[in-house]
Enzyme design. Structure first.
Site, mmCIF file in Angstrom:
data_model
loop_
_atom_site.group_PDB
_atom_site.id
_atom_site.type_symbol
_atom_site.label_atom_id
_atom_site.label_comp_id
_atom_site.label_asym_id
_atom_site.label_seq_id
_atom_site.Cartn_x
_atom_site.Cartn_y
_atom_site.Cartn_z
ATOM 1 C CD GLU A 225 -3.029 1.233 2.681
ATOM 2 O OE1 GLU A 225 -3.176 0.100 3.110
ATOM 3 O OE2 GLU A 225 -3.929 1.956 1.631
ATOM 4 C CE LYS B 20 -4.069 -17.848 13.030
ATOM 5 N NZ LYS B 20 -3.683 -18.568 12.027
ATOM 6 C CG ASP C 177 -0.591 -16.412 12.471
ATOM 7 O OD1 ASP C 177 -0.995 -16.347 11.054
ATOM 8 O OD2 ASP C 177 -0.839 -17.975 12.527
ATOM 9 C CG HIS D 134 -4.352 7.035 -0.834
ATOM 10 N ND1 HIS D 134 -3.531 5.765 -0.445
ATOM 11 C CD2 HIS D 134 -3.932 7.263 0.851
ATOM 12 C CE1 HIS D 134 -3.595 5.280 1.428
ATOM 13 N NE2 HIS D 134 -3.573 6.802 1.460
HETATM 14 C C1 LIG Z 1 1.605 11.575 2.786
HETATM 15 C C2 LIG Z 1 1.428 12.130 3.659
HETATM 16 C C3 LIG Z 1 2.289 11.542 4.587
HETATM 17 C C4 LIG Z 1 1.912 13.362 3.180
HETATM 18 O O1 LIG Z 1 2.049 14.546 4.052
HETATM 19 P P1 LIG Z 1 2.801 16.142 4.026
HETATM 20 O O2 LIG Z 1 2.726 16.503 5.717
HETATM 21 O O3 LIG Z 1 2.685 17.290 2.941
HETATM 22 O O4 LIG Z 1 4.286 15.656 3.959
HETATM 23 P P2 LIG Z 1 5.756 16.269 4.564
HETATM 24 O O5 LIG Z 1 6.480 16.526 2.837
HETATM 25 O O6 LIG Z 1 5.262 17.806 4.929
HETATM 26 O O7 LIG Z 1 6.849 15.681 5.105
HETATM 27 C C5 LIG Z 1 6.178 15.340 6.969
HETATM 28 C C6 LIG Z 1 6.298 14.220 7.880
HETATM 29 O O8 LIG Z 1 5.548 12.804 6.902
HETATM 30 C C7 LIG Z 1 7.011 11.984 6.257
HETATM 31 N N1 LIG Z 1 6.898 11.653 5.071
HETATM 32 C C8 LIG Z 1 6.496 12.508 4.130
HETATM 33 N N2 LIG Z 1 7.169 11.962 2.799
HETATM 34 C C9 LIG Z 1 7.716 10.525 3.071
HETATM 35 C C10 LIG Z 1 7.409 10.159 2.087
HETATM 36 N N3 LIG Z 1 7.507 9.850 0.529
HETATM 37 N N4 LIG Z 1 8.866 8.693 2.119
HETATM 38 C C11 LIG Z 1 8.310 8.840 4.034
HETATM 39 N N5 LIG Z 1 8.603 9.873 4.656
HETATM 40 C C12 LIG Z 1 7.911 10.566 4.490
HETATM 41 C C13 LIG Z 1 8.340 12.593 6.839
HETATM 42 O O9 LIG Z 1 8.508 12.390 8.614
HETATM 43 C C14 LIG Z 1 8.286 13.885 7.304
HETATM 44 O O10 LIG Z 1 9.076 14.973 8.021
HETATM 45 P P3 LIG Z 1 10.285 14.087 7.622
HETATM 46 O O11 LIG Z 1 10.841 13.337 8.632
HETATM 47 O O12 LIG Z 1 10.816 15.009 6.543
HETATM 48 O O13 LIG Z 1 10.370 15.200 8.859
HETATM 49 C C15 LIG Z 1 -0.104 12.614 4.407
HETATM 50 O O14 LIG Z 1 -0.641 13.041 3.378
HETATM 51 C C16 LIG Z 1 -0.166 11.477 4.768
HETATM 52 O O15 LIG Z 1 -0.338 11.308 5.806
HETATM 53 N N6 LIG Z 1 -1.845 10.793 4.271
HETATM 54 C C17 LIG Z 1 -2.664 9.475 5.358
HETATM 55 C C18 LIG Z 1 -1.974 8.456 4.270
HETATM 56 C C19 LIG Z 1 -2.347 7.346 5.037
HETATM 57 O O16 LIG Z 1 -2.962 7.127 5.931
HETATM 58 N N7 LIG Z 1 -2.448 6.517 4.137
HETATM 59 C C20 LIG Z 1 -3.054 5.306 5.348
HETATM 60 C C21 LIG Z 1 -4.014 4.104 4.450
HETATM 61 S S1 LIG Z 1 -5.370 4.415 4.435
HETATM 62 C C22 LIG Z 1 -5.936 2.784 4.668
HETATM 63 O O17 LIG Z 1 -6.171 2.409 4.721
HETATM 64 C C23 LIG Z 1 -7.696 3.130 5.825
HETATM 65 C C24 LIG Z 1 -8.270 3.534 5.480
HETATM 66 C C25 LIG Z 1 -8.073 5.158 5.119
HETATM 67 O O18 LIG Z 1 -9.418 3.290 4.797
HETATM 68 C C26 LIG Z 1 -9.055 3.996 6.805
HETATM 69 C C27 LIG Z 1 -10.231 4.124 7.400
HETATM 70 O O19 LIG Z 1 -10.835 3.611 7.144
HETATM 71 O O20 LIG Z 1 -9.981 5.289 7.695
HETATM 72 N N1 LIG Z 2 -0.875 -25.506 16.970
HETATM 73 C C1 LIG Z 2 -2.425 -23.504 16.353
HETATM 74 O O1 LIG Z 2 -3.067 -24.273 17.066
HETATM 75 C C2 LIG Z 2 -2.033 -22.789 15.924
HETATM 76 C C3 LIG Z 2 -0.739 -22.893 15.598
HETATM 77 N N2 LIG Z 2 -0.066 -21.017 14.803
HETATM 78 C C4 LIG Z 2 1.527 -20.885 14.365
HETATM 79 O O2 LIG Z 2 2.204 -21.504 16.014
HETATM 80 C C5 LIG Z 2 3.008 -21.400 15.375
HETATM 81 C C6 LIG Z 2 3.783 -20.213 17.334
HETATM 82 O O3 LIG Z 2 3.431 -20.604 17.752
HETATM 83 P P1 LIG Z 2 4.441 -20.841 18.484
HETATM 84 O O4 LIG Z 2 4.154 -21.434 20.115
HETATM 85 O O5 LIG Z 2 5.215 -19.238 19.572
HETATM 86 O O6 LIG Z 2 6.013 -20.982 18.091
HETATM 87 P P2 LIG Z 2 7.025 -22.428 18.430
HETATM 88 O O7 LIG Z 2 5.813 -23.637 17.649
HETATM 89 O O8 LIG Z 2 7.709 -21.851 16.701
HETATM 90 O O9 LIG Z 2 7.576 -23.157 19.634
HETATM 91 C C7 LIG Z 2 8.154 -21.917 20.437
HETATM 92 C C8 LIG Z 2 8.796 -22.650 20.950
HETATM 93 O O10 LIG Z 2 10.482 -21.985 21.380
HETATM 94 C C9 LIG Z 2 10.806 -22.502 22.643
HETATM 95 N N3 LIG Z 2 11.462 -21.101 23.580
HETATM 96 C C10 LIG Z 2 12.695 -21.115 23.274
HETATM 97 N N4 LIG Z 2 13.237 -19.262 24.230
HETATM 98 C C11 LIG Z 2 12.244 -19.092 24.503
HETATM 99 C C12 LIG Z 2 11.785 -17.940 24.812
HETATM 100 N N5 LIG Z 2 12.509 -16.915 25.622
HETATM 101 N N6 LIG Z 2 10.028 -17.639 25.646
HETATM 102 C C13 LIG Z 2 9.420 -18.688 24.873
HETATM 103 N N7 LIG Z 2 9.819 -19.542 24.297
HETATM 104 C C14 LIG Z 2 11.041 -19.310 23.858
HETATM 105 C C15 LIG Z 2 9.322 -23.077 23.871
HETATM 106 O O11 LIG Z 2 10.077 -23.928 23.876
HETATM 107 P P3 LIG Z 2 9.094 -24.690 25.267
HETATM 108 O O12 LIG Z 2 7.981 -24.698 25.261
HETATM 109 O O13 LIG Z 2 10.256 -26.253 24.841
HETATM 110 O O14 LIG Z 2 10.033 -24.150 26.082
HETATM 111 C C16 LIG Z 2 8.350 -22.566 22.746
HETATM 112 O O15 LIG Z 2 7.536 -23.308 22.741
HETATM 113 C C17 LIG Z 2 3.093 -19.731 14.046
HETATM 114 O O16 LIG Z 2 3.793 -20.445 13.612
HETATM 115 C C18 LIG Z 2 1.596 -19.837 14.336
HETATM 116 O O17 LIG Z 2 1.611 -19.753 12.761
HETATM 117 C C19 LIG Z 2 -0.798 -20.521 15.216
HETATM 118 C C20 LIG Z 2 -2.348 -20.309 15.336
HETATM 119 C C21 LIG Z 2 -2.126 -21.675 15.803
#
Ligand SMILES: CC(C)(COP(=O)([O-])OP(=O)([O-])OC[C@H]1O[C@@H](n2cnc3c(N)ncnc32)[C@H](O)[C@@H]1OP(=O)([O-])[O-])[C@@H](O)C(=O)NCCC(=O)NCCSC(=O)C[C@@](C)(O)CC(=O)[O-]
Ligand SMILES: NC(=O)C1=CN([C@@H]2O[C@H](COP(=O)(O)OP(=O)(O)OC[C@H]3O[C@@H](n4cnc5c(N)ncnc54)[C@H](OP(=O)(O)O)[C@@H]3O)[C@@H](O)[C@H]2O)C=CC1
Length: 403
Positions: free
Chosen positions: A99, A228, A303, A398
């Site tokens: 995106e 999920k 995940d 956008h």
């Molecule tokens: C696009 C901006 C940021 C411009 O915003 P602006 O204020 O015109 O940007 P600017 O050129 O003045 O720069 C301000 C800062 O923006 C950053 N920035 C600016 N441009 C860049 C770039 N190219 N790459 C990396 N960083 C950038 C950067 O941090 C910069 O500060 P600096 O670090 O320079 O001091 C602004 O208009 C904006 O945020 N728009 C909103 C866009 C957005 O949030 N989209 C999200 C997805 S929408 C969606 O998926 C969900 C939705 C909307 O359907 C959910 C809902 O229902 O609400």
């Molecule tokens: N089975 C299911 O129903 C589902 C599975 N998943 C999947 O499960 C996976 C994640 O499960 P998850 O249990 O997190 O991972 P893993 O199955 O990969 O197991 C992680 C293991 O790491 C060991 N471990 C080593 N160091 C640490 C530490 N510092 N903290 C905690 N554990 C440590 C533990 O072993 P020990 O236990 O021996 O101590 C732990 O069981 C993902 O791939 C996900 O997609 C997602 C949803 C449902």
């Protein structure tokens, strides 16, 4: 030596099944054979899918019937200072998405937070859940099972924890619906997201329930977990990490960085994120927390299906005398820095960028820090999008960056 074409021929001849190839060739060859078969059958060109940089054999715990890699562009936002319990410095946050404008937006929010001195973030609750469903004869028996469960949490913990050296059972809550009993087990899974860990541990506890009570296990996951799927229980009780981040941005910085006023952002938040979400019956009272959660999950080996729970966030905004106060509280952010997809190479490298790869010291602190950084990223995204909406910049942004 087996080559992909020979392997593909054996599948065509019915001698081998598509998922059996790794038993007859190395993992790279098996994947190449599947691509060859698919290309012949569908006419698709899979040459880019075949250009992956990880070791196919090492990815075996993550994928079956592998054909290659899905590549998504990865960028980075920040640095953003996070004053957390576990995260306590400036962090970059890698994000993977298709995106356009998303990273620019989150980066703008990070920039605003940075200039304001940083965000405060805290993990408020931590518990991965698994809720098996049992059948019983009637509500009388259901009440007996529920009572037994409440009285035997220690025994259930002993059984569950026998399967893991890290996980700890912290709670079991019984729920009864007629002749069904649900036991919602809650675990501290430390640095693992913990779904496998909790599932394996809960199976062991279920064996004890079946031995000691009239309950009969129907399904190890009874959907009251809830994994999920959108569910109020996660929004209310939490699942994984419940994490919040907030910031106070001086008025002049709001105007310079977000191109609008604190009042306008607060009004947009109230009417959109609170009133609009309520009218829609939404569980998410936020603008786009899921955007940051999904892009972070993809980049960092989480995940991705659990973005459903990661969207359970409430954004609050207030125009105060000193500036714009904004907070994001994500009720159920399921993250890990060990296990699952975190070992895959690009994901492991991205975790290194955040500084949270592997097990933390103390155990669980890396996953806590990751949750705090993602919550801060979500806060940055909320600030920037609300600013864009309040200043009517969403569609122009956008048009410029997203197509
Ligand atoms: C696009 C901006 C940021 C411009 O915003 P602006 O204020 O015109 O940007 P600017 O050129 O003045 O720069 C301000 C800062 O923006 C950053 N920035 C600016 N441009 C860049 C770039 N190219 N790459 C990396 N960083 C950038 C950067 O941090 C910069 O500060 P600096 O670090 O320079 O001091 C602004 O208009 C904006 O945020 N728009 C909103 C866009 C957005 O949030 N989209 C999200 C997805 S929408 C969606 O998926 C969900 C939705 C909307 O359907 C959910 C809902 O229902 O609400
Ligand atoms: N089975 C299911 O129903 C589902 C599975 N998943 C999947 O499960 C996976 C994640 O499960 P998850 O249990 O997190 O991972 P893993 O199955 O990969 O197991 C992680 C293991 O790491 C060991 N471990 C080593 N160091 C640490 C530490 N510092 N903290 C905690 N554990 C440590 C533990 O072993 P020990 O236990 O021996 O101590 C732990 O069981 C993902 O791939 C996900 O997609 C997602 C949803 C449902």
């Amino acid at each position: 030596m087996t080559d992909p074409s020979a392997l593909a021929d054996r599948v065509r001849d019915g001698e081998l099944r598509l998922h059996e190839l790794e038993a007859h060739a190395d993992h790279e060859t098996a994947a190449a054979a599947r691509r060859e078969l698919l290309e012949a059958e569908t006419g698709a060109d899979l040459s880019t899918v075949g250009e992956y940089a990880f070791d196919a054999e090492a990815a075996e715990p993550n994928i079956e019937n592998m054909i290659g890699g899905a590549q998504v562009p990865m960028g980075v936002v920040g640095p953003v200072p996070v004053d957390g319990e576990a995260a306590d410095e400036e962090h970059y946050l890698p994000l993977a998405t298709s995106e356009g404008a998303l990273l620019a937006s989150v980066n703008r929010g990070c920039s605003a937070i940075r200039e304001a001195g940083g965000a405060t973030a805290r993990v408020l609750k931590n518990g991965m859940t698994r809720a098996p469903v049992f059948s019983v004869a009637d509500v009388g028996e259901a009440a007996t099972v529920a009572a037994w469960t409440r009285e035997n949490v220690d025994r259930l913990a002993e059984a569950a924890e026998s399967t893991t050296s890290h996980g700890e059972l912290t709670d079991v809550t019984p729920y009864v619906v007629g002749d069904s009993v649900f036991l919602r087990f809650v675990y501290d899974t430390k640095d693992a997201m913990g779904m496998n860990m909790a599932t394996i541990a809960t199976q062991e506890a279920c064996d004890l329930v079946e031995d000691e009570t009239p309950a009969s296990l129907v399904a190890l996951s009874g959907n009251l977990c809830t994994d999920k799927k959108p569910a109020a229980i996660n929004a209310v009780e939490g699942r994984g990490r419940t994490v919040a981040a907030d910031v106070l941005i001086p008025h002049d910085q709001v105007e310079a960085k977000l191109k609008t006023t604190a009042d306008a952002i607060a009004e947009a938040n109230t009417r959109k994120n609170l009133v609009g979400s309520a009218k829609a019956g939404s569980l998410g009272f936020n603008a786009h927390a899921a955007n940051v959660v999904a892009a972070a999950f993809l980049a960092l080996g989480q995940d991705i299906a659990q973005v459903v729970e990661g969207s359970n966030a409430i954004t609050t905004v207030e125009a105060r005398e000193e500036g714009l106060y904004a907070s994001v509280t994500i009720a159920s952010l399921e993250v890990g820095t060990v296990g699952g997809g975190t070992k895959l190479p690009t994901q492991a490298e991205a975790l290194d960028v955040v500084g949270v790869r592997g097990g933390g010291d103390p155990s669980g602190s890396n996953a806590d820090a990751l949750a705090e950084v993602i919550a801060t990223g979500a806060l940055a995204g909320e600030l920037s999008l609300l600013g864009a909406l309040a200043s009517s910049h969403l569609s122009s942004a956008h048009e410029e960056l997203g197509r």
